[in-house]
Design a protein around this motif. Structure first.
Motif, PDB file in Angstrom:
ATOM      1  N   ALA A  39     -31.871-154.649  39.278  1.00  0.00           N
ATOM      2  CA  ALA A  39     -32.515-155.491  40.387  1.00  0.00           C
ATOM      3  C   ALA A  39     -31.510-155.498  41.205  1.00  0.00           C
ATOM      4  CB  ALA A  39     -32.835-156.576  40.712  1.00  0.00           C
ATOM      5  N   SER A  40     -29.843-155.669  40.922  1.00  0.00           N
ATOM      6  CA  SER A  40     -29.060-155.294  41.341  1.00  0.00           C
ATOM      7  C   SER A  40     -28.503-153.879  41.533  1.00  0.00           C
ATOM      8  CB  SER A  40     -27.215-156.480  40.484  1.00  0.00           C
ATOM      9  OG  SER A  40     -27.637-155.542  39.589  1.00  0.00           O
ATOM     10  N   GLU A  41     -28.761-153.275  41.772  1.00  0.00           N
ATOM     11  CA  GLU A  41     -28.168-151.545  41.666  1.00  0.00           C
ATOM     12  C   GLU A  41     -28.526-151.499  43.430  1.00  0.00           C
ATOM     13  OE1 GLU A  41     -28.968-147.300  40.325  1.00  0.00           O
ATOM     14  OE2 GLU A  41     -28.815-148.454  39.483  1.00  0.00           O
ATOM     15  N   VAL A  42     -27.654-151.486  43.944  1.00  0.00           N
ATOM     16  CA  VAL A  42     -27.338-150.742  45.488  1.00  0.00           C
ATOM     17  C   VAL A  42     -27.934-149.885  45.688  1.00  0.00           C
ATOM     18  CG1 VAL A  42     -25.678-150.820  47.445  1.00  0.00           C
ATOM     19  CG2 VAL A  42     -25.174-152.577  45.844  1.00  0.00           C
ATOM     20  N   MET A  43     -28.758-148.970  46.501  1.00  0.00           N
ATOM     21  CA  MET A  43     -29.554-148.014  46.484  1.00  0.00           C
ATOM     22  C   MET A  43     -29.586-147.412  47.771  1.00  0.00           C
ATOM     23  SD  MET A  43     -32.412-148.400  44.551  1.00  0.00           S
ATOM     24  CE  MET A  43     -33.378-146.873  44.684  1.00  0.00           C
ATOM     25  N   ALA A  44     -28.709-145.930  48.182  1.00  0.00           N
ATOM     26  CA  ALA A  44     -29.507-145.693  49.667  1.00  0.00           C
ATOM     27  C   ALA A  44     -29.921-145.916  50.407  1.00  0.00           C
ATOM     28  CB  ALA A  44     -29.354-143.922  50.154  1.00  0.00           C
ATOM     29  N   SER A  45     -30.470-146.656  51.292  1.00  0.00           N
ATOM     30  CA  SER A  45     -31.601-146.992  52.462  1.00  0.00           C
ATOM     31  C   SER A  45     -32.559-145.789  52.895  1.00  0.00           C
ATOM     32  CB  SER A  45     -31.235-147.555  54.071  1.00  0.00           C
ATOM     33  OG  SER A  45     -30.658-146.490  54.967  1.00  0.00           O
ATOM     34  N   HIS A  46     -32.404-144.255  52.644  1.00  0.00           N
ATOM     35  CA  HIS A  46     -32.492-143.441  53.388  1.00  0.00           C
ATOM     36  C   HIS A  46     -32.697-141.972  52.164  1.00  0.00           C
ATOM     37  CE1 HIS A  46     -34.867-145.364  56.109  1.00  0.00           C
ATOM     38  NE2 HIS A  46     -36.251-145.175  56.099  1.00  0.00           N
ATOM     39  N   GLN A  47     -32.777-141.719  52.236  1.00  0.00           N
ATOM     40  CA  GLN A  47     -32.070-140.034  51.256  1.00  0.00           C
ATOM     41  C   GLN A  47     -31.543-139.080  53.308  1.00  0.00           C
ATOM     42  OE1 GLN A  47     -35.101-137.133  50.362  1.00  0.00           O
ATOM     43  NE2 GLN A  47     -33.985-136.677  48.657  1.00  0.00           N
ATOM     44  N   LYS A  48     -30.431-138.423  52.099  1.00  0.00           N
ATOM     45  CA  LYS A  48     -29.893-137.732  53.118  1.00  0.00           C
ATOM     46  C   LYS A  48     -30.573-136.586  53.308  1.00  0.00           C
ATOM     47  CE  LYS A  48     -24.650-138.447  53.051  1.00  0.00           C
ATOM     48  NZ  LYS A  48     -23.354-137.500  52.752  1.00  0.00           N
ATOM     49  N   PRO A  49     -30.627-136.101  55.296  1.00  0.00           N
ATOM     50  CA  PRO A  49     -31.640-134.642  54.716  1.00  0.00           C
ATOM     51  C   PRO A  49     -31.248-133.444  54.665  1.00  0.00           C
ATOM     52  CG  PRO A  49     -30.540-134.896  57.197  1.00  0.00           C
ATOM     53  CD  PRO A  49     -30.331-136.554  56.044  1.00  0.00           C
ATOM     54  N   GLU A  50     -31.052-132.751  53.575  1.00  0.00           N
ATOM     55  CA  GLU A  50     -31.236-131.705  53.051  1.00  0.00           C
ATOM     56  C   GLU A  50     -30.392-130.928  54.098  1.00  0.00           C
ATOM     57  OE1 GLU A  50     -34.576-129.673  49.942  1.00  0.00           O
ATOM     58  OE2 GLU A  50     -34.280-128.470  51.540  1.00  0.00           O
ATOM     59  N   ILE A  51     -30.134-131.110  55.426  1.00  0.00           N
ATOM     60  CA  ILE A  51     -29.348-130.097  56.376  1.00  0.00           C
ATOM     61  C   ILE A  51     -28.045-130.393  55.999  1.00  0.00           C
ATOM     62  CG2 ILE A  51     -29.317-131.807  57.994  1.00  0.00           C
ATOM     63  CD1 ILE A  51     -29.943-128.855  59.982  1.00  0.00           C
ATOM     64  N   ALA A  52     -27.782-131.698  55.260  1.00  0.00           N
ATOM     65  CA  ALA A  52     -26.415-131.837  55.210  1.00  0.00           C
ATOM     66  C   ALA A  52     -26.264-132.339  53.798  1.00  0.00           C
ATOM     67  CB  ALA A  52     -26.426-133.547  55.697  1.00  0.00           C
ATOM     68  N   ARG A  53     -26.471-131.443  53.232  1.00  0.00           N
ATOM     69  CA  ARG A  53     -26.001-131.805  51.365  1.00  0.00           C
ATOM     70  C   ARG A  53     -26.190-130.604  50.717  1.00  0.00           C
ATOM     71  NH1 ARG A  53     -31.190-132.790  48.780  1.00  0.00           N
ATOM     72  NH2 ARG A  53     -32.422-134.029  50.464  1.00  0.00           N
TER      73      ARG A  53
END
Length: 652
Positions: free
Chosen positions: A337-351
């Motif tokens: 539960a303490s793990e920090v996660m990104a709020s949203h996934q990056k769009p494919e165009i950025a990765r």
């Protein structure tokens, strides 16, 4: 149609928004019915307009399943009023008025017919996934609406999306369906530090069986699904276990969905196709690995590859919500539960690598990304890198325009790097082998041991029934029924080296499994691999690590395979430097293939200019102590330096 789904309540305002502005955004939670109820409602009420409705899905499995379900709601077989079209499978007819397609199909349709004649409305489903094809498709439809077809309707549907930027970009009203959901208890159960998370997943499935109806288990890939299924089988597990992923034939996908809808207790082991693209009935428990396979640019092989990564908070919410559609549910998350996660996934165009995007836009007549309107502008570095690769491969000319060769690549419907291989294979007398290699590289690995490409090709020859779907894809890429004119065992290495020279790697001196690639990165073979000690490799896949990436697929090469590559790419360079040990200027002539030094020989006589160049290098590294100045000279230098510090403006 009966009013059974939450989204039914917003169909009327949605239709009104489309009729008034021609464009709308629908935000509806997973399971609200947007993917099936909305298109059928629009077909019923929007159908008076001439032309078909085109709905985009991010995955083949979703396109086929959604179309089949909607056709069944009309009491028809798929391919009549409702049909689907994917890269590998098509079920449409002259009677089709609602066509469900994968996102890349829209791009090909627009490039063939920039006015999209015969299309009345384009629907983007699951747009929150922000695939590269979805972003490109939206940019193309926007331009088509502005330049050719102001009457073309546009609807963007999403499960969870920050609609502000999209609303501003489209200047479109947002319609929201809140949906109906029950509370879901979320439990965090991370695996022990040295425990394989898949074994831990099996234990969690066993622990929730007593009060569960359908247990939906989210796993990143097919290999993980097989591993968990095997663990359940070995434990003597009593409930039926079904797999659900994009590689399943349509009939088997439907069997899984029907079994869940029939109310029989079972376990569904699924990839993230079940996150938002498909609705599985009867889910009371979700077990979430927190992982997904997604494309990420791999600099060691110059294109995108699938890697397993942690999902975002938004994805975790969507997954847990699957357990709360029938009543109160439970979601077990296999992380802390303490793990920090990104709020949203990056769009494919950025990765991801942008080679397909650049090639498609070159066909459209666009040579700079700023010429189009984007939700997220393609990154400049990734764009320029893709342009350089396509120019090197002959797909683009010096001005960034599409060449005849580039047009042929674009017509194949695969990523440009694979298209180059297929066309080169046809030219070099290896059409069948090249198509099979392209199919192997575009799908998941068919073997779990070793990295040698040859073992995969041999498996296709010796066990064709086991790998039928991959062979069918290779047959599609062949465009006919040609035969190889030579044995791939003798000729494939040279073909791959010519097509992918940047992916050549040579064994580092004195090491058995570490290699230097032509364009710089170091890579390594897994310990004990059969290719250890091979002098030259062509790297086809790695684990994506930026330093010392682990090789996952490679082709061994001999010296004759390199002949044409060395002739085209190897160059002589002069290396002038300072030999600290001998305190003298040295010079070497080196023949290099990128970062790989092939030959090196000393320069017997250095020019005065080269001597100065080497001495300056020594001064940079060892300081002014190298100069043969007397003590008087150094005293004078110190006095001048002191005066310059005190009266700097009067001194040069």
């Amino acid at each position: 149609m009966q009013n059974e789904f939450p989204v039914d309540d917003v169909v009327a305002p949605l239709l009104e928004a489309l009729q008034q502005s021609g464009c709308a955004i629908l935000e509806a939670s997973p399971g609200a019915g947007k993917s099936t109820r909305v298109p059928l409602s629009l077909l019923e009420r929007f159908g008076s307009r001439p032309g078909r409705i085109l709905m985009l899905e991010p995955r083949r499995v979703a396109a086929r399943s959604v179309a089949t379900f909607m056709a069944s709601q009309l009491g028809e077989p798929v391919g009549q009023t409702v049909g689907y079209r994917t890269r590998t499978d098509t079920r449409v007819s002259a009677a089709t008025r609602l066509e469900v397609v994968t996102e890349g199909v829209l791009t090909r349709m627009a490039l063939s017919d920039p006015e999209l004649q015969g299309i009345a409305l384009v629907i983007f489903d699951e747009f929150h996934e922000r695939s590269l094809n979805a972003d490109l498709g939206l940019a193309l439809v926007r331009e088509i609406r502005e330049a050719f077809r102001p009457d073309l309707g546009l609807l963007v549907m999403s499960a969870t999306l920050d609609c502000g930027p999209l609303e501003a970009m489209l200047e479109a009203p947002v319609i929201r369906s809140e949906g109906r959901s029950y509370p879901v208890e979320v439990i965090y159960r991370p695996s022990a530090s040295r425990q394989d998370w898949r074994d831990h997943c099996v234990q969690q499935i066993l622990s929730v069986t007593a009060d569960a109806q359908v247990i939906l288990v989210f796993l990143p890939g097919r290999g993980d699904i097989r591993r968990v299924a095997r663990g359940l089988s070995e434990s003597g597990y009593g409930l039926p276990v079904r797999e659900l992923h994009g590689g399943l034939p349509l009939a088997q996908q439907q069997q899984v969905l029907e079994a869940a809808a029939n109310g029989e207790p079972l376990v569904v082991l699924a990839t993230n196709v079940a996150e938002t693209s498909l609705t599985i009935e009867g889910v009371t428990h979700v077990i979430d690995s927190g992982l997904a396979r997604e494309p990420v640019y791999d600099p060691a092989r110059h294109r995108s590859r699938l890697v397993t990564r942690r999902i975002s908070e938004a994805s975790a919410r969507q997954r847990s919500g699957r357990a709360g559609r029938l009543g109160p549910g439970c979601c077990v998350r296999l992380w802390s539960a303490s793990e920090v996660m990104a709020s949203h996934q990056k769009p494919e165009i950025a990765r991801v690598a942008l080679d397909p995007l650049v090639l498609d836009l070159a066909r459209w007549g666009c040579r700079e990304p700023q010429q189009m309107q984007w939700l997220d502008l393609p990154p400049v570095a990734a764009w320029n890198s893709a342009v350089a690769r396509l120019r090197d491969g002959g797909a683009l000319d010096a001005q960034g325009g599409l060449t005849t060769f580039g047009a042929a690549i674009a017509g194949l419907g695969v990523e440009p790097a694979l298209g180059m291989l297929i066309l080169a294979g046809r030219e070099q007398g290896l059409p069948v082998c090249a198509a099979r290699v392209a199919a192997l590289l575009s799908e998941r690995d068919i073997l779990s041991q070793g990295v040698d490409l040859r073992s995969r090709l041999q498996a296709l020859e010796t066990s064709p029934d086991r790998h039928r779907s991959l062979l069918l894809e290779a047959q599609r890429l062949l465009a006919g029924d040609p035969q190889d004119r030579q044995d791939w065992r003798q000729s494939l290495g040279a073909l791959l080296a010519r097509v992918y020279p940047r992916q050549l790697a040579r064994l580092r001196q004195g090491e058995g499994n570490r290699y230097q690639m032509m364009d710089g990165p170091g890579v390594q073979l897994p310990p004990g691999d059969s290719l250890s000690g091979t002098s030259w490799l062509l790297i086809l896949d790695t684990d994506g690590q930026p330093r010392d990436a682990r090789i996952r697929l490679a082709m061994p090469l001999d010296e004759t395979d390199l002949d044409s590559v060395l002739g085209d790419h190897a160059q002589w360079h002069e290396q002038i430097g300072w030999d600290r040990q001998r305190q003298r200027v040295t010079g070497w002539r080196q023949r290099r293939l990128g970062a790989i030094v092939l030959h090196s020989q000393p320069i017997a006589s250095l020019t005065a200019e080269q001597q100065v160049q080497g001495l300056l290098e020594g001064l940079r590294t060892d300081g002014l102590g190298l100069l043969p100045w007397s003590e008087d000279c150094r005293q004078w230098q110190a006095r001048v330096a002191t005066l310059a510090a005190v009266e700097g403006e009067h001194w040069p």
